[in-house]
Scaffold this active site. Structure first.
Site, PDB file in Angstrom:
ATOM      1  N   LYS A   1      22.456  28.460   0.778  1.00  6.50           N
ATOM      2  CA  LYS A   1      21.146  27.847   0.561  1.00  6.50           C
ATOM      3  C   LYS A   1      20.549  27.322   1.859  1.00  6.50           C
ATOM      4  CE  LYS A   1      20.603  28.724  -3.765  1.00  6.50           C
ATOM      5  NZ  LYS A   1      19.531  29.618  -4.219  1.00  6.50           N
TER       6      LYS A   1
ATOM      7  N   TYR B   1      28.277  28.258  -1.341  1.00 12.03           N
ATOM      8  CA  TYR B   1      26.968  28.045  -1.972  1.00 12.03           C
ATOM      9  C   TYR B   1      26.040  27.239  -1.064  1.00 12.03           C
ATOM     10  CZ  TYR B   1      23.395  26.636  -5.297  1.00 12.03           C
ATOM     11  OH  TYR B   1      22.191  26.410  -5.923  1.00 12.03           O
TER      12      TYR B   1
END
Length: 270
Positions: A159, A155
């Site tokens: 990002k 994750y």
């Protein structure tokens, strides 16, 4: 004070595509846009999305942003409905936090990047082809793409990639005066956070974020509103954190001064 050009942050007459706009931050953005006279198409994979969109007066297109043809179809739908889209908010994403390298798998990594990174890249591709000149692209990144966090792996890396895609998109779309910026929210009170019973992230952020609280989706939507406005026309390629100061530093960091510090002075060889 009577400025020649009063600042209004008006969005009247604009139209927008908001991916992942059926809940959380995306819904707050879609709702704020509608409150300010923006025509909105929510592009989301939720099967109940049409009902959610109808509730706020928006249109809906069933969309999985990891599929290039479906992102292109969302732009085509906006063209049919509004003539042309002026704003794209690349908000759709998945959030597999709490997974370290040892637990990470190829399928989890692939799916995270397919949604969080490919979805943004496809959005930028078709924004370059179909968004109005002088338009706005706003990508939702995250504070975990700015600082290292334990067990962030897929994750956080995804990002960080969104933040860099923002810079690349800003360069490529500049000739058409389309700005591309990112927003990096901190921990926001969305269903992803609140539906987890006794979520330890909540007291952690309350202790360590300088403002001592979690954010509200509407606070992220407010920055999105500004970046979509005419007044933000000279801001591009930026990644702005809305995180209560979390990426500025911790409020807790227990340190004991060394013996070399005596009466406000540094003493050598102690």
């Amino acid at each position: 004070m009577n400025p020649t050009h009063p600042i209004t942050f008006s969005l009247a007459g604009k139209s927008a595509i908001v991916t992942g706009g059926c809940s959380g931050i995306g819904l707050a953005i879609a709702r704020r846009f509608r409150e300010h006279d923006v025509q909105v198409l929510i592009a989301d994979r939720r099967r109940d999305g049409a009902a959610v969109a109808k509730e706020i007066g928006a249109e809906f297109q069933l969309t999985d942003v990891s599929v290039e043809s479906e992102v292109e179809a969302a732009f085509a739908a906006a063209g049919r409905l509004f003539g042309q889209a002026h704003i794209l908010v690349n908000n759709a994403g998945i959030q597999p936090l709490g997974v370290g390298f040892d637990e990470m798998t190829g399928p989890l990594l692939d799916r995270t990047f397919a949604v969080n990174v490919n979805g943004v890249a496809f959005g930028l591709k078709f924004a370059g082809r179909h968004l109005a000149d002088g338009g706005r692209v706003i990508n939702l990144a995250s504070f975990v793409g700015l600082i290292g966090v334990p067990r962030g792996t897929a994750y956080a890396a995804s990002k960080a990639a969104v933040a860099h895609l923002t810079k690349l998109g800003a360069i490529e779309l500049a000739p058409r005066r389309i700005t591309v910026n990112a927003i990096s929210p901190g921990t926001i009170l969305t269903p992803a956070v609140t539906r987890m019973a006794d979520n330890p992230e909540i007291p952690f952020i309350e202790r360590r974020a300088p403002l001592g609280r979690l954010g509200q989706p509407e606070e992220v939507a407010a920055l999105c509103h500004f970046l979509a406005s005419d007044e933000a026309a000279y801001i591009t390629g930026q990644n702005i954190a809305v995180d209560g100061g979390l990426t500025a530093g911790w409020t807790e960091y227990d340190l004991v001064p060394p013996a070399n510090i005596q009466n406000g002075r540094w003493v050598d060889d102690v």
